[in-house]
Design a protein around this motif. Structure first.
Motif, PDB file in Angstrom:
ATOM      1  N   TRP A   1      -4.206 -52.902  45.054  1.00 54.44           N
ATOM      2  CA  TRP A   1      -4.374 -54.351  45.020  1.00 54.44           C
ATOM      3  C   TRP A   1      -3.707 -55.039  46.193  1.00 54.44           C
ATOM      4  N   LEU A   2      -2.569 -54.500  46.639  1.00 55.80           N
ATOM      5  CA  LEU A   2      -1.919 -55.059  47.823  1.00 55.80           C
ATOM      6  C   LEU A   2      -2.813 -54.889  49.048  1.00 55.80           C
ATOM      7  N   ALA A   3      -3.430 -53.705  49.164  1.00 56.61           N
ATOM      8  CA  ALA A   3      -4.330 -53.455  50.286  1.00 56.61           C
ATOM      9  C   ALA A   3      -5.571 -54.334  50.190  1.00 56.61           C
ATOM     10  N   ALA A   4      -6.113 -54.479  48.975  1.00 54.65           N
ATOM     11  CA  ALA A   4      -7.307 -55.313  48.789  1.00 54.65           C
ATOM     12  C   ALA A   4      -7.004 -56.758  49.142  1.00 54.65           C
TER      13      ALA A   4
ATOM     14  N   ILE B   1     -10.066 -40.439  65.991  1.00 51.36           N
ATOM     15  CA  ILE B   1      -9.378 -39.767  64.897  1.00 51.36           C
ATOM     16  C   ILE B   1      -8.167 -40.605  64.493  1.00 51.36           C
ATOM     17  N   ILE B   2      -7.878 -40.613  63.199  1.00 54.10           N
ATOM     18  CA  ILE B   2      -6.715 -41.316  62.678  1.00 54.10           C
ATOM     19  C   ILE B   2      -6.147 -40.517  61.519  1.00 54.10           C
ATOM     20  N   SER B   3      -4.846 -40.367  61.505  1.00 58.88           N
ATOM     21  CA  SER B   3      -4.219 -39.611  60.429  1.00 58.88           C
ATOM     22  C   SER B   3      -4.246 -40.414  59.134  1.00 58.88           C
ATOM     23  N   ARG B   4      -4.684 -39.777  58.072  1.00 56.30           N
ATOM     24  CA  ARG B   4      -4.654 -40.413  56.748  1.00 56.30           C
ATOM     25  C   ARG B   4      -3.271 -40.281  56.133  1.00 56.30           C
ATOM     26  N   LEU B   5      -2.447 -39.399  56.700  1.00 54.79           N
ATOM     27  CA  LEU B   5      -1.086 -39.161  56.216  1.00 54.79           C
ATOM     28  C   LEU B   5      -0.113 -40.073  56.958  1.00 54.79           C
ATOM     29  N   ARG B   6       0.685 -40.813  56.202  1.00 51.33           N
ATOM     30  CA  ARG B   6       1.665 -41.740  56.784  1.00 51.33           C
ATOM     31  C   ARG B   6       1.018 -42.605  57.872  1.00 51.33           C
ATOM     32  N   PRO B   7       0.023 -43.402  57.520  1.00 51.39           N
ATOM     33  CA  PRO B   7      -0.744 -44.158  58.522  1.00 51.39           C
ATOM     34  C   PRO B   7       0.086 -45.154  59.322  1.00 51.39           C
TER      35      PRO B   7
ATOM     36  N   THR C   1      -0.655 -44.312  49.334  1.00 53.48           N
ATOM     37  CA  THR C   1      -0.156 -43.919  48.018  1.00 53.48           C
ATOM     38  C   THR C   1       0.399 -42.505  48.070  1.00 53.48           C
ATOM     39  N   GLY C   2       1.387 -42.261  47.219  1.00 55.11           N
ATOM     40  CA  GLY C   2       2.017 -40.946  47.190  1.00 55.11           C
ATOM     41  C   GLY C   2       3.491 -41.076  47.540  1.00 55.11           C
ATOM     42  N   GLY C   3       4.295 -40.177  47.036  1.00 57.46           N
ATOM     43  CA  GLY C   3       5.731 -40.229  47.260  1.00 57.46           C
ATOM     44  C   GLY C   3       6.143 -39.831  48.662  1.00 57.46           C
ATOM     45  N   HIS C   4       6.345 -38.527  48.854  1.00 56.29           N
ATOM     46  CA  HIS C   4       6.799 -38.033  50.152  1.00 56.29           C
ATOM     47  C   HIS C   4       5.668 -37.963  51.179  1.00 56.29           C
ATOM     48  N   HIS C   5       4.423 -37.939  50.710  1.00 54.20           N
ATOM     49  CA  HIS C   5       3.291 -37.789  51.619  1.00 54.20           C
ATOM     50  C   HIS C   5       2.249 -38.880  51.342  1.00 54.20           C
ATOM     51  N   PRO C   6       2.571 -40.128  51.636  1.00 54.96           N
ATOM     52  CA  PRO C   6       1.610 -41.225  51.362  1.00 54.96           C
ATOM     53  C   PRO C   6       0.376 -41.127  52.241  1.00 54.96           C
ATOM     54  N   ARG C   7      -0.784 -41.360  51.624  1.00 54.83           N
ATOM     55  CA  ARG C   7      -2.058 -41.248  52.332  1.00 54.83           C
ATOM     56  C   ARG C   7      -2.942 -42.449  52.008  1.00 54.83           C
ATOM     57  N   ILE C   8      -3.941 -42.651  52.850  1.00 56.94           N
ATOM     58  CA  ILE C   8      -4.962 -43.665  52.594  1.00 56.94           C
ATOM     59  C   ILE C   8      -6.304 -42.966  52.419  1.00 56.94           C
ATOM     60  N   ASN C   9      -7.296 -43.714  51.920  1.00 59.25           N
ATOM     61  CA  ASN C   9      -8.637 -43.138  51.820  1.00 59.25           C
ATOM     62  C   ASN C   9      -9.544 -43.772  52.863  1.00 59.25           C
ATOM     63  N   ALA C  10     -10.587 -43.061  53.228  1.00 58.41           N
ATOM     64  CA  ALA C  10     -11.472 -43.504  54.304  1.00 58.41           C
ATOM     65  C   ALA C  10     -12.244 -44.763  53.934  1.00 58.41           C
ATOM     66  N   GLU C  11     -12.558 -44.929  52.657  1.00 59.73           N
ATOM     67  CA  GLU C  11     -13.376 -46.070  52.241  1.00 59.73           C
ATOM     68  C   GLU C  11     -12.701 -47.399  52.545  1.00 59.73           C
ATOM     69  N   LEU C  12     -11.378 -47.433  52.466  1.00 58.91           N
ATOM     70  CA  LEU C  12     -10.659 -48.665  52.783  1.00 58.91           C
ATOM     71  C   LEU C  12     -10.999 -49.135  54.188  1.00 58.91           C
ATOM     72  N   LEU C  13     -10.983 -48.204  55.148  1.00 61.74           N
ATOM     73  CA  LEU C  13     -11.299 -48.552  56.532  1.00 61.74           C
ATOM     74  C   LEU C  13     -12.787 -48.822  56.711  1.00 61.74           C
ATOM     75  N   LEU C  14     -13.623 -47.974  56.125  1.00 61.40           N
ATOM     76  CA  LEU C  14     -15.065 -48.111  56.315  1.00 61.40           C
ATOM     77  C   LEU C  14     -15.597 -49.438  55.787  1.00 61.40           C
ATOM     78  N   ASN C  15     -14.930 -50.003  54.804  1.00 58.37           N
ATOM     79  CA  ASN C  15     -15.386 -51.261  54.217  1.00 58.37           C
ATOM     80  C   ASN C  15     -14.722 -52.491  54.835  1.00 58.37           C
ATOM     81  N   SER C  16     -13.888 -52.288  55.832  1.00 57.78           N
ATOM     82  CA  SER C  16     -13.164 -53.402  56.443  1.00 57.78           C
ATOM     83  C   SER C  16     -13.945 -53.980  57.622  1.00 57.78           C
ATOM     84  N   PRO C  17     -13.829 -55.302  57.840  1.00 58.48           N
ATOM     85  CA  PRO C  17     -14.552 -55.941  58.945  1.00 58.48           C
ATOM     86  C   PRO C  17     -13.838 -55.781  60.274  1.00 58.48           C
TER      87      PRO C  17
END
Length: 209
Positions: A22-25, A93-99, A159-175
């Protein structure tokens, strides 16, 4: 710490309780208007086990601030046996880990020829984005991925404790703001990224590696 609240009606049928979502949205909803990222690129999911003599297998540390950092000291032979994502000239390329570490890189046209390889192997922690229009220069999108609003969004979304990651859809749906789609900006950034890579290759030759 940022706080956010949602009613049961807001969270809908998916019943998503993760505050990061929700924070990201919320951040994404405040982005400047523009063309959807997923309408410009698509995410490449192809993986392949590199051959034993594969060179320049990229870990997340090989991408930073839009630049592709190739190991120039020692033996670049990978010796890897696990499957890797496959990238080529013109990809981002972009790392999904610790963005929040800004591990983004544009692979300029001519990079594979300069490195003497047919394709580049990447850690599966990378998202590989390829232009939908073949041969299109999308170097400007590296600037977009590194822009403050996008950095804030992906940091909030991880999201995630020691290894926070993002998903691709967040970026793909962004303007994407129009300025990052400028042919002039993409050309200038592409030249900078190419110069950086060429400089590394020249240093390799000078040092005899």
């Amino acid at each position: 710490m940022r706080w956010i609240s949602r009613s049961l009606r807001d969270i809908g049928a998916d019943f998503i309780l993760a505050p990061e979502h929700w924070l990201a949205a919320e951040t994404a909803s405040n982005l400047a208007e523009g063309r959807r990222f997923g309408d410009i690129v698509h995410a490449v999911t192809q993986t392949q086990v590199p051959p034993e003599n594969a060179r320049f297998v990229l870990d997340t540390g090989n991408a930073r601030e839009g630049l592709l950092d190739i190991t120039i000291l020692g033996n670049p032979i990978s010796g890897r046996t696990s499957a890797k994502k496959v990238a080529r000239d013109g990809d981002i390329i972009i790392s999904r880990l610790r963005p929040y570490l800004r591990q983004v890189a544009y692979i300029p046209f001519g990079a594979c020829a300069s490195l003497g390889v047919e394709q580049i192997y990447c850690s599966t922690e990378f998202f590989v984005f390829r232009p939908r229009e073949a041969g299109s220069n999308i170097a400007g999108l590296a600037g977009w991925l590194l822009s403050p609003p996008i950095r804030e969004m992906v940091s909030a979304a991880a999201t995630g404790g020691h290894h926070p990651r993002i998903n691709a859809e967040l970026l793909l749906n962004s303007p994407v703001e129009e300025r990052f789609l400028s042919g002039e900006i993409s050309e200038r950034l592409s030249l900078l990224f190419s110069s950086h890579l060429q400089g590394q290759r020249q240093l390799t030759v000078l040092l005899g590696h």
